[in-house]
Structure formats: structure tokens, C-alpha cells
Design a protein around this motif. Structure first.
Motif, short mmCIF file in Angstrom:
data_model
loop_
_atom_site.label_atom_id
_atom_site.label_comp_id
_atom_site.label_asym_id
_atom_site.label_seq_id
_atom_site.Cartn_x
_atom_site.Cartn_y
_atom_site.Cartn_z
N ASN A 87 5.17 -47.94 -0.16
CA ASN A 87 5.96 -48.69 0.82
C ASN A 87 5.62 -50.18 0.88
N THR A 88 5.43 -50.78 -0.29
CA THR A 88 5.28 -52.23 -0.34
C THR A 88 6.44 -52.81 -1.14
N LEU A 89 6.66 -54.10 -0.99
CA LEU A 89 7.61 -54.80 -1.84
C LEU A 89 6.91 -55.08 -3.16
N LEU A 90 7.63 -54.90 -4.24
CA LEU A 90 7.01 -54.96 -5.56
C LEU A 90 7.41 -56.22 -6.32
N LEU A 91 6.49 -56.67 -7.13
CA LEU A 91 6.75 -57.77 -8.05
C LEU A 91 7.22 -57.18 -9.38
N ASP A 92 7.97 -57.95 -10.15
CA ASP A 92 8.44 -57.46 -11.44
C ASP A 92 7.30 -56.93 -12.30
N LYS A 93 6.16 -57.61 -12.27
CA LYS A 93 5.04 -57.20 -13.12
C LYS A 93 4.43 -55.87 -12.69
N GLU A 94 4.78 -55.36 -11.51
CA GLU A 94 4.25 -54.08 -11.02
C GLU A 94 5.16 -52.89 -11.31
N LEU A 95 6.36 -53.14 -11.82
CA LEU A 95 7.36 -52.07 -11.93
C LEU A 95 6.95 -50.96 -12.88
N HIS A 96 6.39 -51.29 -14.01
CA HIS A 96 5.97 -50.23 -14.95
C HIS A 96 4.86 -49.39 -14.34
N LYS A 126 16.97 -43.19 -10.57
CA LYS A 126 17.34 -43.12 -11.99
C LYS A 126 16.36 -42.26 -12.78
N ASN A 127 15.07 -42.37 -12.49
CA ASN A 127 14.04 -41.71 -13.29
C ASN A 127 13.58 -40.36 -12.76
N PHE A 128 13.74 -40.14 -11.47
CA PHE A 128 13.29 -38.89 -10.83
C PHE A 128 14.35 -38.47 -9.81
N ALA A 129 15.50 -38.08 -10.29
CA ALA A 129 16.66 -37.86 -9.43
C ALA A 129 16.40 -36.86 -8.30
N ASP A 130 15.53 -35.89 -8.52
CA ASP A 130 15.31 -34.88 -7.49
C ASP A 130 14.05 -35.11 -6.66
N PHE A 131 13.40 -36.26 -6.83
CA PHE A 131 12.23 -36.60 -6.01
C PHE A 131 12.73 -37.03 -4.65
N GLU A 132 12.26 -36.36 -3.59
CA GLU A 132 12.72 -36.68 -2.24
C GLU A 132 12.15 -38.04 -1.82
N LEU A 133 13.05 -38.91 -1.33
CA LEU A 133 12.66 -40.24 -0.90
C LEU A 133 12.95 -40.42 0.58
N HIS A 134 12.00 -41.06 1.28
CA HIS A 134 12.14 -41.36 2.70
C HIS A 134 12.08 -42.86 2.89
N ALA A 135 12.86 -43.37 3.83
CA ALA A 135 12.84 -44.79 4.16
C ALA A 135 11.62 -45.08 5.02
N SER A 136 10.79 -46.00 4.55
CA SER A 136 9.59 -46.38 5.29
C SER A 136 9.95 -47.18 6.54
N THR A 137 9.07 -47.13 7.52
CA THR A 137 9.24 -47.97 8.71
C THR A 137 9.26 -49.45 8.31
N GLN A 138 8.63 -49.79 7.17
CA GLN A 138 8.63 -51.17 6.70
C GLN A 138 10.03 -51.65 6.30
N MET A 139 10.99 -50.74 6.15
CA MET A 139 12.36 -51.16 5.87
C MET A 139 13.02 -51.78 7.09
N GLY A 140 12.45 -51.56 8.25
CA GLY A 140 12.98 -52.16 9.47
C GLY A 140 14.27 -51.53 9.97
N ILE A 141 14.49 -50.26 9.66
CA ILE A 141 15.72 -49.60 10.11
C ILE A 141 15.58 -49.28 11.59
N HIS A 142 16.52 -49.80 12.37
CA HIS A 142 16.42 -49.71 13.83
C HIS A 142 17.73 -49.36 14.50
N ASP A 143 18.75 -49.05 13.71
CA ASP A 143 20.04 -48.72 14.31
C ASP A 143 20.80 -47.73 13.43
N LEU A 144 21.93 -47.27 13.95
CA LEU A 144 22.72 -46.25 13.26
C LEU A 144 23.23 -46.75 11.91
N ASP A 145 23.66 -48.00 11.83
CA ASP A 145 24.15 -48.52 10.55
C ASP A 145 23.05 -48.51 9.49
#
Length: 162
Positions: free
Chosen positions: A64-73, A103-122
Motif C-alpha cells: 500500500n505505497t505509491l511506487l516508483l518506476d524503478k520498483e515495478l519489477h 494483468k499478471n494475477f487476474a484472480d488475486f483478490e485486491l482490496h483498496a487501502s485506506t491510503q487511497m483516501g476513499i471516503h464516499d460512495l463514488d
């Protein structure tokens, strides 16, 4: 309702499981917001997954961090390790990582972290469009708003309780 507990060390993981947690969330040595906490190396991560799964407890791993291009691999290599080791879900923040994981792990369950700042229905609806299976709401969301979101979406919500 699920009781989900943080596990910053193997000792806290054992305490959470022995005291009734249905699931735990934890991080590895990198790519998580608690980078400088105890966390779990790959050996301890496998041990934690085995310990929890033998007891019917799910394990959600934070990426749950923001990634730099050099960290993607490296993050994709780590996600592959977690996938093969049997992690139940990844808790993510970075939108680009979400796309790469889909794209790489289509069936891996993903959850939105609180760090995404989601705070409303939209925001919850957007997370669902991204293929996320759960949203960890921002900590500041009032109880009335949590109830409203819950009544108007069919995506599981998670919120912090203290």
C-alpha cells in the motif's frame, strides 16, 4: 462481520489468531506503509500464512505505497511470491499497481487501502470498477457516512475501530 487484526510481528499475529481474529493484515519488508515496523521477511511470511491457514484465518498483505518506476519489477516479483505462497488478498494503494496486478494475477483478490483516501460512495463505486473486492475506508469517515455507503453499494467495506 469479520474481525481483522493488524499483525506487525509474529507474536502479534499469534495473539490475534488466538484471540479470535478471522483475518490478519501484515506487511513484508518493502512496499507497505509501515515499512519500518517489524514486518515479515519471506521465510516468516510463509510461516505466518501456514500458521493462519491451518487455523482458518485469512491473511491480507499490504502493498500500500505509491511506487516508483524503478520498483515495478521488484513489486511484481514480490506479488508473485505472495500469490504462490497463498496470501488471501493484497491491500493496495497505487492505481498503476492495481492495473499490473490485474494483468499478471487476474484472480488475486485486491482490496483498496485506506491510503487511497476513499471516503464516499463514488470512490467505492470506482474501486469496484477497478475490480477491487473490498474497500478500506478512510479513517475520517463518520459512522453515518459508512452506513450510507454500506446501504448503497454491494462491495464489502472495512473500517478502523479503536
Amino acid at each position: 462481520m469479520e474481525l481483522l487484526s493488524p499483525a506487525g510481528s509474529f507474536e502479534s499475529l499469534i495473539a490475534a489468531v488466538q484471540n479470535g481474529a478471522d483475518a490478519v493484515y501484515l506487511g513484508g519488508g518493502a512496499f507497505n506503509a509501515r515499512r519500518y515496523a517489524g514486518n515479515f521477511d519471506e521465510v516468516d511470511m510463509r510461516r505466518a500464512l501456514d500458521y493462519c491457514h491451518l487455523r482458518g484465518v485469512n491473511v491480507h498483505v499490504t502493498l500500500n505505497t505509491l511506487l516508483l518506476d524503478k520498483e515495478l519489477h521488484a513489486v511484481l516479483d514480490y506479488a508473485a511470491f505472495l500469490y504462490e505462497a497463498g496470501a488471501d488478498a493484497l491491500i493496495v494503494q497505487d492505481l498503476g499497481l492495481i492495473r499490473m496486478l490485474r494483468k499478471n494475477f487476474a484472480d488475486f483478490e485486491l482490496h483498496a487501502s485506506t491510503q487511497m483516501g476513499i471516503h464516499d460512495l463514488d470512490g467505492v463505486k470506482f474501486a469496484k470498477e477497478l475490480g477491487l473486492k473490498r474497500v478500506v475506508l478512510s479513517r475520517e469517515v463518520p459512522l453515518q457516512e459508512i452506513a450510507y455507503i454500506h446501504q448503497n453499494c454491494n462491495l464489502p467495506l472495512e473500517c478502523f475501530a479503536h
